[in-house]
Design a protein around this motif. Sequence first.
Motif: not given
Length: 540
Positions: A390-409
Amino acid sequence: MKVHQAIAHALHDNGVRDLFGLIGDANLYFSDSFVRDCNGQFISSANEDGATLMALGYTVATGKLGCCSVTHGAALTNTLTALTHGTKARTPMLLLCGDTAVADHENFQNTPQRDHVLATGAGFEQLRTPETAAIDIATAIRRAWTERRPIVLNIPVEFQWLDVDYAPVVWRKPEMRTIVPESEDLDNAIGIIAAARRPLVLAGRGAIDEDAAAAILRFAKRLEAPVATTLQAKDLFADDNCNLGIFGTLSQDVAIEQILEADCVIAFGASLNPFTMSQGAFAKDKRIVQIDIDAAQFGRFLQTDASVLGDAGRTADLFTHWLNEAEIPGCGWRGDELATTLATARAAVISIDPQDSDPIDMPRAIKICNAALPADRVLVTDGGRFLGEPWKNFRVSHPRNFTITLAFGSIGLGMGYAIGTAVGRPGEPVVHLTGDGGFVLGGLTEFNTAVRHGLNFTTIVCNDGAYGAEHIQFRRKNMDPTLSTFEWPDFAKVADALGGKGFRVTTCGELRHALDASKNATVPVLIDLILDPDNMPEFP
């Protein structure tokens, strides 16, 4: 007014309209006053960690400060994972926590709250006296924005019913865009750019606003260089025919070939962390120019050849200006040949054609989701082995519509972010992508929170019946992976029992049906993708 009312009014006067939290005897009165006296919205969570994550997700999704309220003792210690994550993610957030009375030394909920908070890396601010309540709240808000981390405001319980004369104290966020002054750093950067023969322009999360993106693309076209983005800025240049896509360990093969040929990387708003730089491979034999409004990013992960402190868009326009003034020709890399190469590679990646009878797997699932979900969806991703596809191929219309939650692993943080996003951006389609382990760890407890507050979003559980990262490690060493596998309950039935709507999916046709049904749902939807733990894409 009473101090608890003053706290509520101070939040409202500083623009807070949504407050996440879980009430207890040290925070219930100002939370109640926020709703009754200030017409605010209180989103009540099932767990304090979830509430803190909701506030963090709210900040990321809206650009406004997420705020959370909890009581003392175990309530505060329940927030420590979220606070650590928020600190590592450099996300501003305000957490208001009650504290036991100083005189009540033997209170069984008494704990050194300052010490707990500081250990996470978050900031700690004490509400000093009833008279300074408004000032202390404005100070905590200022610190959250300027220090780019969560700030915890500690509020002694014995203050709440004292009288105070209230006067608003409002902190206003200043204009952060800066013009780059003439400097040796700027001269060095322009010299490196002018001398490059195969330059590549990279944009990170710090360069995703419309003005900055447009200026960076103008600069890349003037330089005749391809563009790429970090993961957190994915799809920023999706419409550009010389876009290499993600720059880093998640790069497509064709992008890797081009990146390795570059002799210069000009990075705007990107931290250049090891994942972006592919563990150093993408820095080899290249001169690197880094532009950022935050000086703390320079040298944090990589020593660059030139570091320019300034706004991404204005610096890009300044580079373009000096290239024109010096009549520096473009490098000629950007053109029809590169565009054709990239288009051919993209066509190969999306060539899969899922049939309704096909068993579900991650590539087919992402292809179906891209086609079936609204184009303006907001994608919130949890942690887990399923993420590579999904990180590679799940499309979003703009980066502000994309959130990752792995800063702490950590896994299990995505549901809180999804709820915060849904609250902050009502009416927009939110998709929460999680693993089975992450859903049970953090998502399950808050799914009913979404039901109770009428939040209509879709949770997709990538369910391989295992802790995937551990499962693959056992397999690689030819060991029995049983310890990593689980017989979970039927998540679709669990979702129904919690007041949502669940779908159990084993084929592509069932996924299409579930996604179609989610469009008209009036409750949160959970789609349980039944996957094979031995047939999951590798996580880069």
